[in-house]
Write a protein that holds these residues in place. Sequence first.
Motif, PDB file in Angstrom:
ATOM      1  N   GLU A 175       0.900  -1.325  -0.008  1.00  0.00           N
ATOM      2  CA  GLU A 175      -0.053  -0.188  -0.085  1.00  0.00           C
ATOM      3  C   GLU A 175       0.966   1.344   0.156  1.00  0.00           C
ATOM      4  O   GLU A 175       0.562   2.070  -0.773  1.00  0.00           O
TER       5      GLU A 175
ATOM      6  N   ASP B 197     -14.598   5.700  -9.936  1.00  0.00           N
ATOM      7  CA  ASP B 197     -13.431   6.442 -10.089  1.00  0.00           C
ATOM      8  C   ASP B 197     -13.542   7.840 -10.226  1.00  0.00           C
ATOM      9  O   ASP B 197     -14.496   8.170 -11.032  1.00  0.00           O
TER      10      ASP B 197
ATOM     11  N   ARG C  98     -15.026  -1.698  -2.669  1.00  0.00           N
ATOM     12  CA  ARG C  98     -14.427  -2.432  -3.684  1.00  0.00           C
ATOM     13  C   ARG C  98     -14.192  -1.672  -4.866  1.00  0.00           C
ATOM     14  O   ARG C  98     -15.066  -0.956  -4.999  1.00  0.00           O
ATOM     15  N   GLN C  99     -13.254  -2.100  -5.592  1.00  0.00           N
ATOM     16  CA  GLN C  99     -12.835  -1.395  -6.828  1.00  0.00           C
ATOM     17  C   GLN C  99     -12.910  -2.462  -7.833  1.00  0.00           C
ATOM     18  O   GLN C  99     -11.842  -3.155  -7.865  1.00  0.00           O
TER      19      GLN C  99
ATOM     20  N   TYR D  88      -9.150  -1.856  -2.948  1.00  0.00           N
ATOM     21  CA  TYR D  88      -8.233  -0.888  -3.438  1.00  0.00           C
ATOM     22  C   TYR D  88      -6.853  -1.045  -2.705  1.00  0.00           C
ATOM     23  O   TYR D  88      -6.516  -1.692  -2.077  1.00  0.00           O
TER      24      TYR D  88
ATOM     25  N   GLY E 183      -5.886   3.912   0.905  1.00  0.00           N
ATOM     26  CA  GLY E 183      -6.902   4.880   1.393  1.00  0.00           C
ATOM     27  C   GLY E 183      -5.927   5.852   2.141  1.00  0.00           C
ATOM     28  O   GLY E 183      -4.910   5.843   2.558  1.00  0.00           O
TER      29      GLY E 183
ATOM     30  N   THR F 258     -11.671  -3.553   0.977  1.00  0.00           N
ATOM     31  CA  THR F 258     -11.135  -2.580   1.653  1.00  0.00           C
ATOM     32  C   THR F 258     -12.027  -2.195   2.509  1.00  0.00           C
ATOM     33  O   THR F 258     -13.236  -1.760   2.321  1.00  0.00           O
TER      34      THR F 258
ATOM     35  N   PHE G 287      -9.536   7.032  -2.230  1.00  0.00           N
ATOM     36  CA  PHE G 287      -9.115   5.650  -2.516  1.00  0.00           C
ATOM     37  C   PHE G 287      -8.130   5.837  -3.937  1.00  0.00           C
ATOM     38  O   PHE G 287      -8.467   6.383  -4.744  1.00  0.00           O
TER      39      PHE G 287
ATOM     40  N   GLY H  94      -7.678   5.661  -8.943  1.00  0.00           N
ATOM     41  CA  GLY H  94      -8.753   5.841  -9.370  1.00  0.00           C
ATOM     42  C   GLY H  94      -9.302   7.282  -8.544  1.00  0.00           C
ATOM     43  O   GLY H  94     -10.231   7.849  -9.299  1.00  0.00           O
ATOM     44  N   ASP H  95      -8.943   7.430  -7.408  1.00  0.00           N
ATOM     45  CA  ASP H  95      -9.376   8.699  -6.753  1.00  0.00           C
ATOM     46  C   ASP H  95     -10.856   8.847  -6.386  1.00  0.00           C
ATOM     47  O   ASP H  95     -11.546   9.780  -6.554  1.00  0.00           O
TER      48      ASP H  95
END
Lengths: 177, 173
Positions: free
Chosen positions: A124, B55, B76-77, B82, B85, B105, B125, B128-129
């Motif tokens: 991360e 995103d 989730r993405q 993700y 964070g 996440t 996150f 993707g923001d």
Amino acid sequence: MIALKAGRALVATAVLVGMTAAAQARCASPSDQEAFDVGALKSELSVLAVACSNEEDYNHFVERDRSELVRSDGVVNAWFKKTYGRAAQPRYDSYITLLANEQGLKGQHEGSDFCPRQKPIFAEAAIVPVPQLAQFAAVKDLLPKDMACVIETGAEGSGRSTPARRESHPTATHKKK
Amino acid sequence: MHARHTAALLFLPLLSLTACMNQPSAVAGARNVTYSTDLSGKATTCTVPAVALADGKDTATTMTTSGNGWCGIPVRQNDQPYGAGLLVQAPRNGSVYVHLVGDDTRVDYIARPGTTGPDAFAVKFIPGDAMMHVAVINTAPPPAVAAPAAAPTKAPTRATTTRTTTTRSRTSK
């Protein structure tokens, strides 16, 4: 004379510090808080590196985020100098040791889950843009409660402390009974 | 650095011992393991609607929690957790913990003990923001349930035995 005036000011805020201490868990200054968060992240990754044999990941982190780590370290050191004056270095060393101890204790509670559960933090951290390291550190639950900007009122290492009052000068102190 | 490493090294044998003592607590069943540590300590009341993030978009949601533990929002993405964070807005009366829990996440809010009333925080996150703003309501924890009174028990009775006595009569000569 200046010291006397400062002392009176500190005493004057002592009662207010006592009243608000229970609600305080963050530094008075957001930039101080961010620096403490980054320092706690560095400490956590250091503990993980030793306990879980992640030295290579830790070294990558330090290399990649060196500029931000050095900058944050400077802010934390400046806070200790401002708060403790000539006693800053031993207080800082004590804080760093206590922080690592607390983070290591967390590992004890998790047992054999500790390493595999914590390891993702390296991956991360590796994708976080360097200028946003503090925002990342702030969501990793790294600082044991009330350790950021905590002013030790007892002898060094005695463990007696009081959180800094949010709205006042961070050198306000409160003598605990 | 030296002091820190020394402190950390002290815990290596302790961690090893603990590893022997504790049975693995991972709960398998998904692509990623869910650790029991992440499932314990949840607040008695934790109400969060399902959240779908996009995103580059800002999503507002709510959370009602009793504040006696964590209250988490799984996100989730594209059916994956993700990457990381970032805290955009810190809560006033608690802390936020963003971490991998199984295939999610999870964004945990942990209120400061005794907190009631509103709070708010925001997390971004990456990649993707996607942004999530959370409005929190802290309620008082429900009262503890008193343990039922123990049912009265009869005092144990002693075992009795029956004795048979035989009397002899004397006869005079």
